[in-house]
Design an enzyme around this catalytic site. Structure first.
Site, PDB file in Angstrom:
ATOM      1  N   SER A  29       0.826  -1.203   0.000  1.00 21.48           N
ATOM      2  CA  SER A  29       0.000   0.000   0.000  1.00 21.48           C
ATOM      3  C   SER A  29       0.867   1.263   0.000  1.00 21.48           C
ATOM      4  CB  SER A  29      -0.901   0.006   1.241  1.00 21.48           C
ATOM      5  OG  SER A  29      -0.101  -0.040   2.404  1.00 21.48           O
ATOM      6  N   CYS A  91       3.053  -7.102   1.076  1.00 17.55           N
ATOM      7  CA  CYS A  91       1.965  -6.587   1.903  1.00 17.55           C
ATOM      8  C   CYS A  91       1.321  -7.794   2.594  1.00 17.55           C
ATOM      9  CB  CYS A  91       0.960  -5.880   1.001  1.00 17.55           C
ATOM     10  SG  CYS A  91      -0.565  -5.416   1.833  1.00 17.55           S
ATOM     11  N   GLU A 168       3.964   6.020   7.731  1.00 16.38           N
ATOM     12  CA  GLU A 168       3.842   6.761   6.462  1.00 16.38           C
ATOM     13  C   GLU A 168       4.137   8.246   6.668  1.00 16.38           C
ATOM     14  OE1 GLU A 168       3.223   5.905   3.217  1.00 16.38           O
ATOM     15  OE2 GLU A 168       3.252   3.759   3.655  1.00 16.38           O
ATOM     16  N   CYS A 200       3.287  -7.105   9.432  1.00 16.46           N
ATOM     17  CA  CYS A 200       2.995  -6.054   8.444  1.00 16.46           C
ATOM     18  C   CYS A 200       4.347  -5.543   7.977  1.00 16.46           C
ATOM     19  CB  CYS A 200       2.196  -4.931   9.099  1.00 16.46           C
ATOM     20  SG  CYS A 200       2.094  -3.414   8.106  1.00 16.46           S
ATOM     21  N   HIS A 202       5.320  -2.778   7.004  1.00 18.01           N
ATOM     22  CA  HIS A 202       5.732  -1.454   7.492  1.00 18.01           C
ATOM     23  C   HIS A 202       6.552  -1.558   8.790  1.00 18.01           C
ATOM     24  CE1 HIS A 202       2.736   0.264   4.728  1.00 18.01           C
ATOM     25  NE2 HIS A 202       3.196   1.475   5.026  1.00 18.01           N
TER      26      HIS A 202
HETATM   27  N1  DGL Z   1       2.303  -3.007   4.664  1.00 16.47           N
HETATM   28  C1  DGL Z   1       1.058  -3.656   4.481  1.00 16.47           C
HETATM   29  C2  DGL Z   1       0.981  -4.929   5.256  1.00 16.47           C
HETATM   30  O1  DGL Z   1       1.973  -5.606   5.333  1.00 16.47           O
HETATM   31  C3  DGL Z   1      -0.165  -2.789   4.418  1.00 16.47           C
HETATM   32  C4  DGL Z   1      -0.448  -1.943   5.604  1.00 16.47           C
HETATM   33  C5  DGL Z   1      -1.663  -1.045   5.423  1.00 16.47           C
HETATM   34  O2  DGL Z   1      -1.765  -0.376   4.389  1.00 16.47           O
HETATM   35  O3  DGL Z   1      -2.498  -1.029   6.332  1.00 16.47           O
HETATM   36  O4  DGL Z   1      -0.036  -5.349   5.754  1.00 16.47           O
END
Ligand code: DGL
Length: 297
Positions: A29, A91, A168, A200, A202
């Site tokens: 994302s 993701c 972000e 996740c 991120h």
């Molecule tokens: N980085 C993504 C994940 O691993 C998406 C996080 C998101 O947009 O909420 O789930």
């Protein structure tokens, strides 16, 4: 089966004549997938990459399964039209909620994070905590995968809705982020976990902060590392590993290229050139699945 390459014709001669030279498609994302990209640069330095951030529709983690499947479909359709030889879902939310569906719809090999991450977690410990987006946590994908591999492993999952927006916005070092992280980890630390999975992509951006909260005795598992190891094996198996020097990584986003360039510079160490793509114009609702891969609008 959807196949954009059938539709696009013979645009990608290079990929067709020397398929190993085609790029790998990597998507998330937003900037989360850059933690997977970093692993690709380390483990597969010859591979050319197209990175797509669906920033216009971020965050994914609070979306319904239907939306996540639809977004993932649109992205893979676009990736195929760019001639990729493989797709890595960088993701976890898409990997947890959409992989089965899109694997049955597209020809291109698609790798997700859940199974490789679960395999690594089970090797690392028996009391496993998973921090993830609310959608991933609710799906139980990591817990099911972990307990399928080892039914004696214990697993607790926590949804962390505030992490993605904070990351972000580059608020990595804020005291607020620290407090939020502490509250998310508290129930896991109470269970005396020995392993913490970044559920996740991120979250490895918060590794220093998370390490300071869990201490040295807890193993941190990055499924991004594991999926790239799986990708290397898959490329070998399919005879698709690139032996030529790679092309520069192409970055594309569905939202603002300037914003992505700004928020990714601290992770990439340089300011990337970023293209803009319109994913929604594909209107996949109009695709027919039973027409042998041809597309009808
Ligand atoms: N980085 C993504 C994940 O691993 C998406 C996080 C998101 O947009 O909420 O789930």
């Amino acid at each position: 089966m959807f196949s954009s390459s059938t539709f696009e014709g013979n645009l990608y001669n290079l990929s067709e004549q020397e398929p190993q030279r085609a790029p790998i498609g990597v998507f998330d994302s937003g900037v989360g997938g850059l933690t997977v990209l970093r692993q690709i640069y380390e483990q597969l330095p010859n591979e050319s990459i197209i990175y797509l951030g669906d920033t216009a529709r971020l965050p994914y983690g609070i979306r319904s399964q239907e939306e996540i499947i639809q977004f993932t479909r649109e992205i893979i359709f676009w990736m195929e039209s760019q001639g990729v030889k493989m797709v890595i879902m960088a993701c976890s939310t898409s990997s947890a909620l959409a992989i089965e569906t899109v694997r049955s719809e597209f020809k291109v090999p698609i790798l997700g994070l859940i199974l490789p991450g679960a395999v690594t977690a089970v090797k690392a410990g028996k009391r496993i905590g998973v921090i993830a987006t609310p959608a991933t946590a609710k799906s139980n994908a990591y817990k099911l995968a972990i307990q399928e591999i080892n039914s004696n492993a214990l697993c607790w999952q926590v949804g962390c809705p505030e992490f993605v927006p904070l990351i972000e916005q580059n608020r990595i070092d804020d005291s607020y982020t620290f407090e939020v992280a502490r509250s998310y980890l508290e129930p896991l630390l109470k269970q005396e976990i020995d392993t913490l999975v970044y559920g996740c992509t991120h979250y490895p951006h918060l590794s220093t902060l998370l390490r300071s909260l869990v201490g040295e005795s807890v193993a941190l598992v990055d499924p991004g590392k594991s999926v790239v190891e799986a990708c290397a094996q898959e490329l070998d198996l399919l005879g698709l590993k690139n032996t030529y020097p790679p092309l520069p990584t192409r970055f594309a986003v569905s939202g603002s290229p300037q914003q992505f360039a700004q928020s990714s510079v601290m992770w990439l160490g340089c300011t990337p050139m970023v293209e803009s793509v319109n994913l929604e114009h594909l209107n996949i609702n109009h695709l027919s699945q039973d027409n042998g891969g041809l597309i009808s609008y």
